[in-house]
Scaffold this motif. Structure first.
Motif, PDB file in Angstrom:
ATOM      1  N   ARG A 239      17.283   9.782  88.220  1.00  0.00           N
ATOM      2  CA  ARG A 239      16.081  10.217  88.935  1.00  0.00           C
ATOM      3  C   ARG A 239      16.330  10.285  90.434  1.00  0.00           C
ATOM      4  O   ARG A 239      15.825  11.183  91.128  1.00  0.00           O
ATOM      5  CB  ARG A 239      14.910   9.293  88.611  1.00  0.00           C
ATOM      6  CG  ARG A 239      14.451   9.387  87.172  1.00  0.00           C
ATOM      7  CD  ARG A 239      13.208   8.562  86.899  1.00  0.00           C
ATOM      8  NE  ARG A 239      12.051   9.050  87.648  1.00  0.00           N
ATOM      9  CZ  ARG A 239      10.806   8.589  87.468  1.00  0.00           C
ATOM     10  NH1 ARG A 239      10.577   7.638  86.563  1.00  0.00           N
ATOM     11  NH2 ARG A 239       9.805   9.077  88.173  1.00  0.00           N
ATOM     12  N   SER A 240      17.115   9.346  90.932  1.00  0.00           N
ATOM     13  CA  SER A 240      17.417   9.338  92.366  1.00  0.00           C
ATOM     14  C   SER A 240      18.299  10.521  92.744  1.00  0.00           C
ATOM     15  O   SER A 240      18.018  11.239  93.716  1.00  0.00           O
ATOM     16  CB  SER A 240      18.109   8.024  92.730  1.00  0.00           C
ATOM     17  OG  SER A 240      18.478   8.016  94.101  1.00  0.00           O
ATOM     18  N   GLU A 241      19.350  10.765  91.960  1.00  0.00           N
ATOM     19  CA  GLU A 241      20.280  11.852  92.280  1.00  0.00           C
ATOM     20  C   GLU A 241      19.656  13.230  92.093  1.00  0.00           C
ATOM     21  O   GLU A 241      20.055  14.186  92.758  1.00  0.00           O
ATOM     22  CB  GLU A 241      21.531  11.713  91.406  1.00  0.00           C
ATOM     23  CG  GLU A 241      22.378  10.485  91.739  1.00  0.00           C
ATOM     24  CD  GLU A 241      23.591  10.374  90.842  1.00  0.00           C
ATOM     25  OE1 GLU A 241      23.709  11.180  89.897  1.00  0.00           O
ATOM     26  OE2 GLU A 241      24.430   9.484  91.089  1.00  0.00           O
ATOM     27  N   LEU A 242      18.685  13.333  91.190  1.00  0.00           N
ATOM     28  CA  LEU A 242      18.061  14.624  90.908  1.00  0.00           C
ATOM     29  C   LEU A 242      16.762  14.837  91.685  1.00  0.00           C
ATOM     30  O   LEU A 242      16.042  15.809  91.447  1.00  0.00           O
ATOM     31  CB  LEU A 242      17.780  14.750  89.408  1.00  0.00           C
ATOM     32  CG  LEU A 242      19.012  14.673  88.498  1.00  0.00           C
ATOM     33  CD1 LEU A 242      18.586  14.678  87.029  1.00  0.00           C
ATOM     34  CD2 LEU A 242      19.958  15.828  88.779  1.00  0.00           C
ATOM     35  N   ASP A 243      16.461  13.906  92.579  1.00  0.00           N
ATOM     36  CA  ASP A 243      15.236  13.987  93.380  1.00  0.00           C
ATOM     37  C   ASP A 243      13.984  13.986  92.501  1.00  0.00           C
ATOM     38  O   ASP A 243      13.029  14.727  92.746  1.00  0.00           O
ATOM     39  CB  ASP A 243      15.264  15.247  94.262  1.00  0.00           C
ATOM     40  CG  ASP A 243      14.171  15.227  95.337  1.00  0.00           C
ATOM     41  OD1 ASP A 243      13.729  14.116  95.707  1.00  0.00           O
ATOM     42  OD2 ASP A 243      13.752  16.307  95.777  1.00  0.00           O
ATOM     43  N   LEU A 244      13.991  13.135  91.459  1.00  0.00           N
ATOM     44  CA  LEU A 244      12.847  13.034  90.557  1.00  0.00           C
ATOM     45  C   LEU A 244      12.127  11.691  90.669  1.00  0.00           C
ATOM     46  O   LEU A 244      11.237  11.403  89.880  1.00  0.00           O
ATOM     47  CB  LEU A 244      13.310  13.252  89.106  1.00  0.00           C
ATOM     48  CG  LEU A 244      13.890  14.632  88.799  1.00  0.00           C
ATOM     49  CD1 LEU A 244      14.431  14.682  87.374  1.00  0.00           C
ATOM     50  CD2 LEU A 244      12.847  15.727  89.007  1.00  0.00           C
ATOM     51  N   THR A 245      12.515  10.880  91.661  1.00  0.00           N
ATOM     52  CA  THR A 245      11.850   9.580  91.826  1.00  0.00           C
ATOM     53  C   THR A 245      10.407   9.746  92.290  1.00  0.00           C
ATOM     54  O   THR A 245       9.563   8.882  92.033  1.00  0.00           O
ATOM     55  CB  THR A 245      12.617   8.710  92.833  1.00  0.00           C
ATOM     56  OG1 THR A 245      12.767   9.447  94.064  1.00  0.00           O
ATOM     57  CG2 THR A 245      13.988   8.352  92.297  1.00  0.00           C
ATOM     58  N   ARG A 246      10.127  10.866  92.943  1.00  0.00           N
ATOM     59  CA  ARG A 246       8.772  11.094  93.451  1.00  0.00           C
ATOM     60  C   ARG A 246       7.792  11.481  92.343  1.00  0.00           C
ATOM     61  O   ARG A 246       6.573  11.472  92.547  1.00  0.00           O
ATOM     62  CB  ARG A 246       8.788  12.189  94.518  1.00  0.00           C
ATOM     63  CG  ARG A 246       9.382  13.511  94.010  1.00  0.00           C
ATOM     64  CD  ARG A 246       9.554  14.528  95.133  1.00  0.00           C
ATOM     65  NE  ARG A 246      10.237  15.728  94.693  1.00  0.00           N
ATOM     66  CZ  ARG A 246       9.660  16.744  94.098  1.00  0.00           C
ATOM     67  NH1 ARG A 246       8.351  16.692  93.837  1.00  0.00           N
ATOM     68  NH2 ARG A 246      10.352  17.811  93.753  1.00  0.00           N
TER      69      ARG A 246
END
Length: 399
Positions: A239-246
């Protein structure tokens, strides 16, 4: 209710158990479907179009249709495998999909009971008792059954109690997080029409990780049989690497997934298992919904024959029929997982193979049809030779 005798008691209300209950009820048998309420199995939710036809599933249950699969290698190199004109990968949400199947079984004549299975007990009576609790710590109740079907998932309680050695079936543990789908159309890491599969040792040392679209949501998950590997940590890293943490997290789920069919599905008397309880999840891919429903159908057919004839040997027909149709595919996928998932060097070569048009065409045809494609022997020979080249390291890992 304690002394009521049913033709069949089905333990487990997933796609397999619900299909079994539905088919037995349609065949005129009295059926009790015991289900645990509120549990949703972690699952990518991918289904082939033929499943909708084979099991009369309305297309309205699909929340997305993936037209492409992206394979991501350890180096970060990606290969897109477009489905093309032969179909799509359907996506379902298990909470809605499973409930629809259970309700269909009820409408076909099966009784539904929300309870937790306890055990199978035998006494001087001709038929065994199935005991259960309607709630945790509640009173133990029971019914009798002429036939008991265990469709209660991997590490099935029914299988453990009734089939010697069932507890030793090898499993991959799967964990995923359902998130609200990102609304940024420019986000390269997510495409609502694409399934992403990560073959990277950092995310799974022996299986794979995924990002699958589900319409308004998405499934981000990973599987591994390595007990010391952090599945939650891997998903967090993704999620962090794919910018999905938001993206908002809707729920988190985890469960074991068996990757080898049991050698025996029945006890030779009156108990048979199906679906994950029988170990019929495809190796390498982890695909289970379609095979669970096929398993439920062959078990229902075998159980119905047993109920009509009283011949316990009829129960053995379920495994025999399933393995005749799908055993070779399972064997090939198992060998594929054993070899290609064993190191990042081999994963890199595997993703390179996926860039081959012959491989892509036969892969999608096999997925859509659920059988090995025999119509193009020359293509199979080409793939065999290319595969050997990769196995021997004769081709570069990247282009």
């Amino acid at each position: 209710m304690s002394e009521k005798i049913y033709d069949a008691v089905v333990v487990g209300g997933g796609p397999c158990g619900a299909t079994t209950a539905n088919d037995l009820a349609l065949a005129g048998h009295s059926v009790l479907l015991i289900e645990r309420g509120g549990r949703i199995k972690p699952c990518g939710g991918a289904v082939p179009p033929r499943m909708l036809e084979d099991f009369d599933i309305p297309h309205s249950l699909l929340v997305a249709k993936a037209r492409c699969a992206r394979m991501i290698a350890p180096s970060g190199r990606s290969v897109d495998m477009p489905v093309g004109e032969i179909g799509y990968v359907g996506m379902v949400n298990r909470d809605e999909f499973d409930e629809w199947l259970r309700e269909r079984a009820r409408m076909s004549g099966a009784e539904r009971l929300c309870a937790v299975f306890e055990k199978v007990e035998r006494d001087e009576h001709a038929h065994p008792q199935v005991t259960f609790r309607r709630k945790r710590g509640g009173e133990i109740e029971s019914v009798r059954a002429r036939c008991i079907i265990g469709a209660d998932g991997a590490r099935s309680s029914v299988a453990k109690q009734c089939l010697p050695g069932a507890e030793r079936v090898p499993c991959v543990f799967a964990y995923h997080e359902i998130i609200k789908a990102p609304d940024n159309d420019d986000l390269e890491a997510f495409d609502p029409d694409r399934c992403d599969v990560f073959y990277q040792g950092k995310l799974s040392p022996d299986f794979y990780a995924w990002v699958f679209p589900h319409g308004d949501t998405a499934s981000i998950g990973v599987g591994s049989a390595n007990k010391g590997f952090s599945l939650r940590g891997a998903v967090s890293q993704m999620r962090s690497e794919l910018d999905l943490t938001r993206c908002e997290t809707v729920r988190r789920e985890g469960a074991p997934i068996p990757l080898k069919p049991l050698k025996k599905w029945d006890n030779g008397k009156d108990v048979i298992v199906a679906g994950d309880a029988a170990g019929i999840v495809a190796p390498a891919s982890g695909e289970g919904i379609y095979y669970a429903m096929v398993g439920g159908r062959v078990v229902a057919d075998a159980a119905s024959e047993f109920l009509k004839t009283g011949e316990a040997k009829a129960l053995k027909l379920a495994r025999k029929r399933f393995m005749k149709e799908h055993g070779r595919v399972f064997w090939i996928l198992g060998m594929m997982q054993y070899f290609w998932y064993s190191s990042d060097k081999r994963r890199e070569r595997f993703v390179t193979m996926c860039d081959d048009k012959d491989v892509q065409q036969l892969t999608w045809q096999a997925y859509m049809n659920k059988k090995l494609v025999r119509k193009k022997p020359l293509a199979h020979i080409k793939i065999f030779l290319k595969d050997c080249a990769h196995l021997l390291g004769m081709r570069a890992a990247t282009r």
